[in-house]
Scaffold this active site. Structure first.
Site, PDB file in Angstrom:
ATOM      1  N   GLU A 128       0.805  -1.228   0.000  1.00 12.38           N
ATOM      2  CA  GLU A 128       0.000   0.000   0.000  1.00 12.38           C
ATOM      3  C   GLU A 128       0.824   1.258   0.000  1.00 12.38           C
ATOM      4  OE1 GLU A 128      -0.858  -2.507   1.752  1.00 12.38           O
ATOM      5  OE2 GLU A 128      -2.901  -2.950   1.154  1.00 12.38           O
ATOM      6  N   HIS A 197     -10.937  -4.740  10.180  1.00 14.14           N
ATOM      7  CA  HIS A 197     -11.649  -4.442   8.947  1.00 14.14           C
ATOM      8  C   HIS A 197     -12.816  -3.507   9.178  1.00 14.14           C
ATOM      9  CE1 HIS A 197      -9.455  -7.899   7.344  1.00 14.14           C
ATOM     10  NE2 HIS A 197      -9.752  -7.428   6.159  1.00 14.14           N
TER      11      HIS A 197
END
Lengths: 392, 438
Positions: A128, A197
């Site tokens: 990322e 998450h």
């Protein structure tokens, strides 16, 4: 995975103000529901709102979307926005994990790799920080990348690049380089996805100087915000919500963008201003039904623009109702609600009859157990109670 | 994994005698006496964690050189006992190289002076001693090629063509600086000359460079433009232990991006010796692990660097992919002007001082009759005048005014209007349009 919200949130469509960036030929749907073609009328009127919350858009005869439009799910609306922008400008490209061949983990970029090729819809390795940095470098040299975080939480790994480079480079370079990136992804509390998450990164990103933040909540504003974000010269973080991807709504066939900095009047009212965004909008609307039955008249505003706040719309509302309730999914500490409370207190203190009430998620890592998860976020019952207390 | 590009073996003129393995190609690089590893070995004795350093250094013996990894098909260069058996440069090129290196040196020396006189502040990192790397690489680039650097970026900017005036003004914090005084020493940017920064965190610039290289490939393949722009990413030995370095090596090799990763291995990350922080100190080896050639070159010799650079940049331009070039170099000053530089062994410093790249080039130019004393003196004088002028210019330039504070935060400032009283311009119904007036 997500609950399907069958009722179309049509009021949203009626309340759109003039988009700031529309090219001349774009039809604009204004709050008076008069179609305005060509040069956009820039003066903003307080706006007579034609319908209340639940009326369907098709019933409005004067609406520019006199054609019925087409029904889409929210993720399809995002994809439409992406596709239209990619068609319009060949420099728009997508970076992300599984955006290409897999079509995006929430299918937002499905089919785009087949249409535009593997370089425009780039499947990145799981890095990322580096591919966000790559997007910054590409943006500095002329491209317009859209970076997808498979889950917003993963963008924490890219924080270095988002903060130092996306946010700051335009300033540090003395204005020489612009970073027209869009960073988007699903965030928020889902259905028992576990703590990592289920993060809300709005609070972490909001202080970064140089970043603009928006949160979409309906298919209509999702497509409009996606297009506006891609066209914007600023780095924009577009917050989507995992549970809203299957929302269905009828959106116009014609091309449209919505303004990045404006809030959306969801339901006009007189008694209390309820400020919300993203998924909590639906909890608020559910609570609003109960409240209406009990005789209250809440004004619901979806703030949409998390940075900067649309203090103009919010201010006008406060001057009318004098009471504010903020309902958000963000963390209590240092969240969007906290910043909004401060901003309102600073600017509209004189107009408030009561202290601002801010309902946010509990400051806990989202638990896995369903019952615990339910209590982590704000539920409609709590909203009703809060309004009743405020309006006593 | 063989690539079709070739890389040359560069011979180290200071190579010691004995086991010269120049003609042999093995994966491991043998580093000779005058090189850094022995220097660090002496230092290693002084430090507690000496053992690993010593054993590592003692494993290396014999001469050589710049070797390229076995991924690249090698081509042997004419072996001669000295580096320049045939002339590698013309007179014009030689003068350009000399001028650029002298500009870098003189500029950095002037920075030090100005810092101690209180004209510039903060963290200033000087490039003395490493000029060969900057000149050797950047003088081969076109204006459209991009350079990304770290905080030690003054000389990279100067080599790329940013006027000394603009760099000096930036260091003084004046509005006429290349970044309007908003960047400072560690953030040199120039859109005109394609210097993409100037980054304070190490490793932060490497993905940006990868992105610029990606744009080049995108322009060629998607936009169908005739584009062969190359990007150079400069960074140090410390950065080579950082995740972003490895992630970008992977992506660049995966997509064959037109980028050259230039490692300026000066052996020290502030006070951390490269040997103490790296399990395998041979950085060039990390290239082949990702599928790109890794080359080690003597970074104190501008001609050698230039040869390797030509090959690497050529590879990138032809679309053959990235290269990792490790330049063994040394910084004569401390990490920054605030660094007392007490940890490094004076013997090591002395040894590298004898390999001063400017002196070496001068010697080469004289020996090969490419230039004489007078010509070089003229260059020196010209550069000195440029530096003096840049200081005068910077001194005379205005400091930024108050209204500059909130400009350039956003490229598109609509909506972010902050009024003159510092509050949101929320009362203004038109606040979402136009530029922010402060």
């Amino acid at each position: 995975m997500a609950a399907s919200f069958g009722v179309s949130s049509a009021a949203a469509a009626n309340a759109v103000k003039s988009p700031a960036l529309s090219p001349p030929s774009l039809p604009v749907i204004r709050s008076e529901a008069r179609p305005i073609s060509c040069r956009v009328n820039k003066s903003r009127k307080a706006g007579k709102i034609t319908t209340k919350a639940v009326a369907a858009q098709a019933e409005n005869p004067a609406s520019a979307a006199s054609k019925p439009g087409h029904e889409v799910l929210l993720f399809e609306a995002l994809r439409e926005g992406l596709e239209e922008e990619m068609e319009r400008d060949p420099r728009v490209c997508i970076f992300g994990e599984d955006v290409g061949h897999y079509g995006g983990s929430y299918k937002v970029s499905k089919g785009l790799a087949d249409k535009y090729g593997d370089l425009r819809v780039l499947d990145t390795p799981i890095a990322e920080n580096s591919f966000t940095g790559m997007a910054v470098g590409a943006a500095m040299t002329g491209l317009r990348p859209v970076v997808e975080g498979m889950n917003m939480g993963f963008l924490l790994l890219a924080f270095n690049q988002i903060s130092d480079n996306c946010g700051m480079l335009h300033y540090t370079s003395g204005g020489q380089f612009t970073i027209p990136t869009v960073i988007r992804g699903p965030g928020g509390v889902g259905r028992q996805l576990g703590a990592e998450h289920s993060q809300r990164l709005e609070s972490y990103f909001q202080s970064i100087p140089g970043i603009q933040m928006v949160a979409c909540s309906t298919p209509y504003n999702a497509k409009g915000l996606m297009k506006a974000a891609i066209r914007s010269e600023n780095p924009v973080v577009l917050f989507e919500h995992v549970l809203l991807y299957n929302l269905k709504e009828r959106i116009p066939d014609e091309e449209y963008v919505v303004s990045l900095e404006e809030a959306e009047m969801v339901r006009p009212g007189e008694h209390v201003t309820i400020l919300t965004y993203s998924r909590m909008r639906y909890h608020v609307m559910q609570a609003a039904k109960t409240l209406v039955n009990k005789g209250y008249d809440p004004e619901v505003i979806d703030i949409r623009s998390l940075k900067p706040f649309d203090l103009y719309t919010i201010g006008n509302s406060i001057k009318k109702t004098h009471k504010v309730l903020i309902v958000e999914e963000c963390m209590r500490t240092g969240g969007i609600g906290a910043s909004l409370t401060a901003a309102i207190n600073e600017n509209f203190n004189d107009y408030l009859d009561a202290p601002i009430v801010c309902l946010s998620s509990q400051d806990v890592p989202t638990p896995y157990a369903g019952t615990l998860e339910e209590w982590t976020v704000v539920q409609p019952g709590q909203i009703v109670t809060a309004v009743e207390q405020l309006c006593r | 994994m063989a690539c079709s590009a070739t890389a040359k073996i560069i011979h180290n003129p200071l190579v010691l005698s004995s086991s010269r393995s120049a003609e042999k190609y093995e994966s491991c690089c043998k580093i000779s006496g005058p090189s850094s590893l022995l220097g660090s070995k002496f230092l290693g004795k002084k430090l507690l964690s000496a053992k690993s350093a010593i054993s590592l250094a003692s494993r290396r013996s014999g001469a050589v050189v710049a070797v390229s990894s076995d991924v690249v098909k090698e081509k042997k260069v004419k072996s001669g006992s000295s580096a320049a058996s045939n002339l590698l440069i013309t007179k014009e090129e030689g003068l350009v190289l000399y001028e650029d290196m002298y500009l870098g040196r003189a500029f950095e020396d002037m920075c030090a002076q100005m810092y101690y006189r209180g004209k510039m502040f903060g963290f200033v990192h000087l490039y003395n001693g490493q000029e060969a790397v900057s000149t050797g690489f950047i003088k081969l680039l076109k204006q459209e090629d991009c350079v990304v650097s770290t905080y030690r970026d003054h000389v990279h900017s100067l080599s790329k063509g940013v006027p000394a005036r603009q760099v000096m003004s930036e260091l003084f914090g004046k509005t006429t600086g290349c970044c309007r005084g908003q960047g400072g020493s560690m953030h040199m940017f120039s859109k005109e000359h394609n210097v993409l920064g100037g980054f304070a965190f190490i490793g932060e610039g490497i993905p940006v460079a990868t992105g610029a290289a990606f744009t080049s490939k995108y322009k060629r393949e998607v936009l169908k433009e005739d584009c062969d722009e190359v990007t150079l990413a400069f960074f140090g030995d410390g950065t080579c232990n950082n995740g972003q370095f490895f992630e970008c090596l992977n992506m660049a090799a995966l997509w064959k991006l037109p980028i050259v990763f230039v490692v300026e291995n000066n052996l020290w990350a502030i006070g951390m010796s490269h040997l103490r922080s790296t399990s395998d100190p041979q950085i060039w080896k990390k290239g082949p692990a990702f599928g790109m050639p890794g080359v080690h070159v003597d970074g104190m010799d501008v001609l050698k660097v230039r040869e390797v650079a030509q090959e690497a940049i050529g590879r990138a331009r032809r679309g053959e992919g990235p290269t990792l070039v490790e330049c063994e170099t040394y910084r004569f000053r401390g990490h920054s002007l605030a660094d007392p530089d007490e940890l490094r062994d004076p013997a090591e410093k002395a040894r590298y001082a004898t390999r001063d790249p400017i002196t070496a080039l001068k010697k080469y130019l004289f020996e090969n009759n490419l230039a004489n004393e007078a010509e070089l003196k003229a260059v020196d004088k010209k550069i000195d005048e440029i530096i003096e002028d840049s200081v005068e210019f910077a001194d005379a330039s205005p400091v930024p005014a108050r209204n500059q504070l909130l400009e350039n935060v956003f490229a598109d400032p609509r909506g972010f209007g902050i009024g003159p009283d510092g509050k949101y311009r929320c009362e203004d119904p038109k606040f979402t349009e136009g530029t922010a007036q402060v």
